[in-house]
Design a protein around this motif. Sequence first.
Motif, PDB file in Angstrom:
ATOM      1  N   MET A  77       0.782  -1.071  -0.093  1.00 41.72           N
ATOM      2  CA  MET A  77      -0.020  -0.121   0.268  1.00 41.72           C
ATOM      3  C   MET A  77       0.790   1.236   0.009  1.00 41.72           C
ATOM      4  O   MET A  77       0.411   2.036  -0.746  1.00 41.72           O
ATOM      5  CB  MET A  77      -0.950  -0.177   1.246  1.00 41.72           C
ATOM      6  CG  MET A  77      -2.127   1.013   1.336  1.00 41.72           C
ATOM      7  SD  MET A  77      -3.216   0.927   2.529  1.00 41.72           S
ATOM      8  CE  MET A  77      -2.086   0.935   4.095  1.00 41.72           C
ATOM      9  N   GLY A  78       1.853   1.346   0.838  1.00 38.06           N
ATOM     10  CA  GLY A  78       2.973   2.402   0.730  1.00 38.06           C
ATOM     11  C   GLY A  78       3.740   2.657  -0.288  1.00 38.06           C
ATOM     12  O   GLY A  78       3.643   3.782  -0.846  1.00 38.06           O
ATOM     13  N   GLU A  79       4.223   1.652  -1.005  1.00 39.56           N
ATOM     14  CA  GLU A  79       4.852   1.831  -2.111  1.00 39.56           C
ATOM     15  C   GLU A  79       4.340   2.040  -3.252  1.00 39.56           C
ATOM     16  O   GLU A  79       4.861   2.680  -4.198  1.00 39.56           O
ATOM     17  CB  GLU A  79       5.872   0.480  -2.405  1.00 39.56           C
ATOM     18  CG  GLU A  79       6.700  -0.168  -1.477  1.00 39.56           C
ATOM     19  CD  GLU A  79       7.996   0.981  -1.560  1.00 39.56           C
ATOM     20  OE1 GLU A  79       8.389   1.622  -2.792  1.00 39.56           O
ATOM     21  OE2 GLU A  79       8.804   1.114  -0.529  1.00 39.56           O
ATOM     22  N   ASN A  80       3.106   1.571  -3.380  1.00 38.35           N
ATOM     23  CA  ASN A  80       2.183   2.046  -4.432  1.00 38.35           C
ATOM     24  C   ASN A  80       1.168   3.408  -4.187  1.00 38.35           C
ATOM     25  O   ASN A  80       0.192   3.548  -4.850  1.00 38.35           O
ATOM     26  CB  ASN A  80       1.399   0.653  -4.843  1.00 38.35           C
ATOM     27  CG  ASN A  80       2.146  -0.242  -5.491  1.00 38.35           C
ATOM     28  OD1 ASN A  80       2.609  -0.375  -6.706  1.00 38.35           O
ATOM     29  ND2 ASN A  80       2.399  -1.471  -4.753  1.00 38.35           N
ATOM     30  N   HIS A  81       1.478   4.010  -3.208  1.00 43.04           N
ATOM     31  CA  HIS A  81       0.895   5.364  -2.835  1.00 43.04           C
ATOM     32  C   HIS A  81      -0.736   5.183  -2.966  1.00 43.04           C
ATOM     33  O   HIS A  81      -1.529   5.910  -3.532  1.00 43.04           O
ATOM     34  CB  HIS A  81       1.258   6.535  -3.920  1.00 43.04           C
ATOM     35  CG  HIS A  81       2.544   6.841  -3.746  1.00 43.04           C
ATOM     36  ND1 HIS A  81       2.810   8.323  -3.699  1.00 43.04           N
ATOM     37  CD2 HIS A  81       3.895   6.341  -3.519  1.00 43.04           C
ATOM     38  CE1 HIS A  81       4.163   8.369  -3.581  1.00 43.04           C
ATOM     39  NE2 HIS A  81       4.640   7.108  -3.255  1.00 43.04           N
ATOM     40  N   PHE A  82      -1.000   4.320  -2.022  1.00 38.29           N
ATOM     41  CA  PHE A  82      -2.572   3.898  -1.819  1.00 38.29           C
ATOM     42  C   PHE A  82      -3.472   3.744  -3.006  1.00 38.29           C
ATOM     43  O   PHE A  82      -4.434   4.227  -3.564  1.00 38.29           O
ATOM     44  CB  PHE A  82      -3.130   5.275  -1.123  1.00 38.29           C
ATOM     45  CG  PHE A  82      -2.432   5.499   0.100  1.00 38.29           C
ATOM     46  CD1 PHE A  82      -2.488   4.868   1.088  1.00 38.29           C
ATOM     47  CD2 PHE A  82      -2.110   6.768   0.434  1.00 38.29           C
ATOM     48  CE1 PHE A  82      -1.946   5.084   2.482  1.00 38.29           C
ATOM     49  CE2 PHE A  82      -1.293   7.075   1.464  1.00 38.29           C
ATOM     50  CZ  PHE A  82      -1.269   6.401   2.652  1.00 38.29           C
ATOM     51  N   SER A  83      -2.750   2.935  -3.994  1.00 39.06           N
ATOM     52  CA  SER A  83      -3.563   2.673  -5.356  1.00 39.06           C
ATOM     53  C   SER A  83      -4.632   1.541  -4.508  1.00 39.06           C
ATOM     54  O   SER A  83      -4.626   1.003  -3.753  1.00 39.06           O
ATOM     55  CB  SER A  83      -2.648   1.744  -6.196  1.00 39.06           C
ATOM     56  OG  SER A  83      -2.229   0.555  -5.653  1.00 39.06           O
ATOM     57  N   ASN A  84      -5.612   1.787  -5.404  1.00 40.68           N
ATOM     58  CA  ASN A  84      -7.010   1.162  -5.170  1.00 40.68           C
ATOM     59  C   ASN A  84      -7.000  -0.190  -4.614  1.00 40.68           C
ATOM     60  O   ASN A  84      -7.237  -0.461  -3.482  1.00 40.68           O
ATOM     61  CB  ASN A  84      -8.043   1.024  -6.514  1.00 40.68           C
ATOM     62  CG  ASN A  84      -8.291   2.505  -6.959  1.00 40.68           C
ATOM     63  OD1 ASN A  84      -7.727   3.408  -6.743  1.00 40.68           O
ATOM     64  ND2 ASN A  84      -9.226   2.423  -7.963  1.00 40.68           N
TER      65      ASN A  84
END
Length: 197
Positions: free
Chosen positions: A97-104
């Motif tokens: 979640m963090g690495e992908n900047h809260f992607s869906n």
Amino acid sequence: MEVNKNRLEAFSDAVLAIIMTIMVLDLKVPHDPTWQNYVDAYPIFASYALSFVFIGLYWSNHHHLFHEVSKVDNKILWLNMFTLFWESLIPFVTGSMGENHFSNITVAMYSIVMTFSTIAHICLVKALQNLHGTDSRFSRLFEGHFKGYATIFINTMATLLALAGFPRLAFILMCLIALAWFLPHHRISSTSARENS
């Protein structure tokens, strides 16, 4: 077959401590430390902070639960392992979640793991109530699972919100869940107060 509850507690404490350690080791040291780099990394730190709080809450609830337990059996042992399984996935979904900047999908996966962690915990509590008897002090202390069921409902809503394109709103909902779990369990608090008086 009766199991030593102290060994179960010690093992659970060790697993949760390892989970916390894995999460902090996953935080990457910036090679070009500028203020902007730290600002850009806020999803990683926010994800870590929320997961740290959740794991702390899981540990606290587990501690209070087993403080009141007088016996455990093989079924409890494996339900505890089932709970730890879902909690052990927290570093994976946190990092994702963090690495992908809260992607869906990453926020949805995070809330799914949190949902099943709560379900597993409720199953563990119910099994302990059955083991101790419905009229036991333990069962009276932990009767009612409103907060747990509300958590499952809100986490499910967070999953749907994330998949619908509102992952940050879903993340805020999960932060509110964490805040709600800081409210003390009144039956346990009042019982502890009476014992200490």
